[in-house]
Design a protein around this motif. Structure first.
Motif, PDB file in Angstrom:
ATOM      1  N   GLY A  62      10.805   7.698   0.313  1.00  0.00           N
ATOM      2  CA  GLY A  62      12.233   7.996   0.182  1.00  0.00           C
ATOM      3  C   GLY A  62      13.121   6.771   0.303  1.00  0.00           C
ATOM      4  O   GLY A  62      14.343   6.875   0.192  1.00  0.00           O
ATOM      5  N   ALA A  63      12.535   5.618   0.513  1.00  0.00           N
ATOM      6  CA  ALA A  63      13.319   4.390   0.687  1.00  0.00           C
ATOM      7  C   ALA A  63      13.096   3.454  -0.491  1.00  0.00           C
ATOM      8  O   ALA A  63      12.090   3.536  -1.194  1.00  0.00           O
ATOM      9  CB  ALA A  63      12.909   3.685   1.981  1.00  0.00           C
ATOM     10  N   ASP A  65       0.846  -1.184   0.000  1.00  0.00           N
ATOM     11  CA  ASP A  65       0.000   0.000   0.000  1.00  0.00           C
ATOM     12  C   ASP A  65       0.889   1.244   0.000  1.00  0.00           C
ATOM     13  O   ASP A  65       1.664   1.474   0.923  1.00  0.00           O
ATOM     14  CB  ASP A  65      -0.889  -0.028   1.244  1.00  0.00           C
ATOM     15  N   GLU A  66       0.793   2.058  -1.046  1.00  0.00           N
ATOM     16  CA  GLU A  66       1.657   3.235  -1.188  1.00  0.00           C
ATOM     17  C   GLU A  66       1.541   4.195  -0.012  1.00  0.00           C
ATOM     18  O   GLU A  66       2.512   4.855   0.355  1.00  0.00           O
ATOM     19  CB  GLU A  66       1.352   3.966  -2.494  1.00  0.00           C
TER      20      GLU A  66
END
Length: 181
Positions: free
Chosen positions: A164-165, A157-158
């Motif tokens: 950033g990883a 799930d976005e």
């Protein structure tokens, strides 16, 4: 098996519910002289699960015993019993009681993703139980069902991923003679 059948033990006994799953966790601040030891019992035998909504919670928890269950009740996701105590310790959220002796903690529905993200990052599994109908249309208890189970290994799930990883995913296909990645 799980549920809440409590009795008090001196803190020195080491039988403290409030440190369950949290290494070296102290007793909760409002309970300096004792901890609660919880024996897990079948929800059908637990008097705290006598209401229709709590029976729904008991069924969902029985289906997902290894997850912290976020149970939607109106504008909040509530956690009960040992899930509430664990969430209190890990997320620094308020621990209260639904009925005398049944620990409860909750988070507003609009902030739940942040709390879920933190739990999953700590290695916990989270099951999300949603209201499946508008409460205004319900005749009796609102229908609920687990709609998502989030784990560190299956998180896609976005909204819960760190943008950033590097978020890697792999798939393996096994057939009769070979394995493909």
């Amino acid at each position: 098996v799980w549920g809440n059948a409590s009795k008090e033990f001196p803190r020195e006994s080491g039988a403290c519910l409030y440190s369950a799953g949290v290494p070296d966790a102290p007793a909760i601040p409002d309970s300096p002289d004792h901890c609660v030891d919880v024996s897990w019992v079948d929800p059908a035998l637990n008097p705290h699960f006598a209401t229709p909504a709590m029976r729904q919670y008991g069924r969902a928890k029985t289906e997902h015993p290894d997850c912290i269950l976020f149970f939607r009740m109106g504008d909040f996701y509530e956690m009960f019993d040992r899930d509430a105590v664990l969430a209190h310790r890990l997320l620094s959220i308020t621990l209260t009681q639904r009925t005398k002796g049944l620990p409860m903690a909750g988070v507003p529905y609009h902030a739940a993703e942040g709390y879920i993200r933190r739990l999953v990052a700590m290695g916990h599994r989270v099951a999300v139980c949603e209201q499946m109908q508008d409460p205004k249309d319900a005749k009796g208890v609102v229908e609920r069902a687990v709609t998502r189970v989030l784990t560190p290994g299956t998180l896609i799930d976005e909204a819960l991923l760190d943008s950033g990883a590097c978020n890697r995913v792999a798939a393996v296909l096994l057939d009769a003679t070979e394995a493909h990645i």
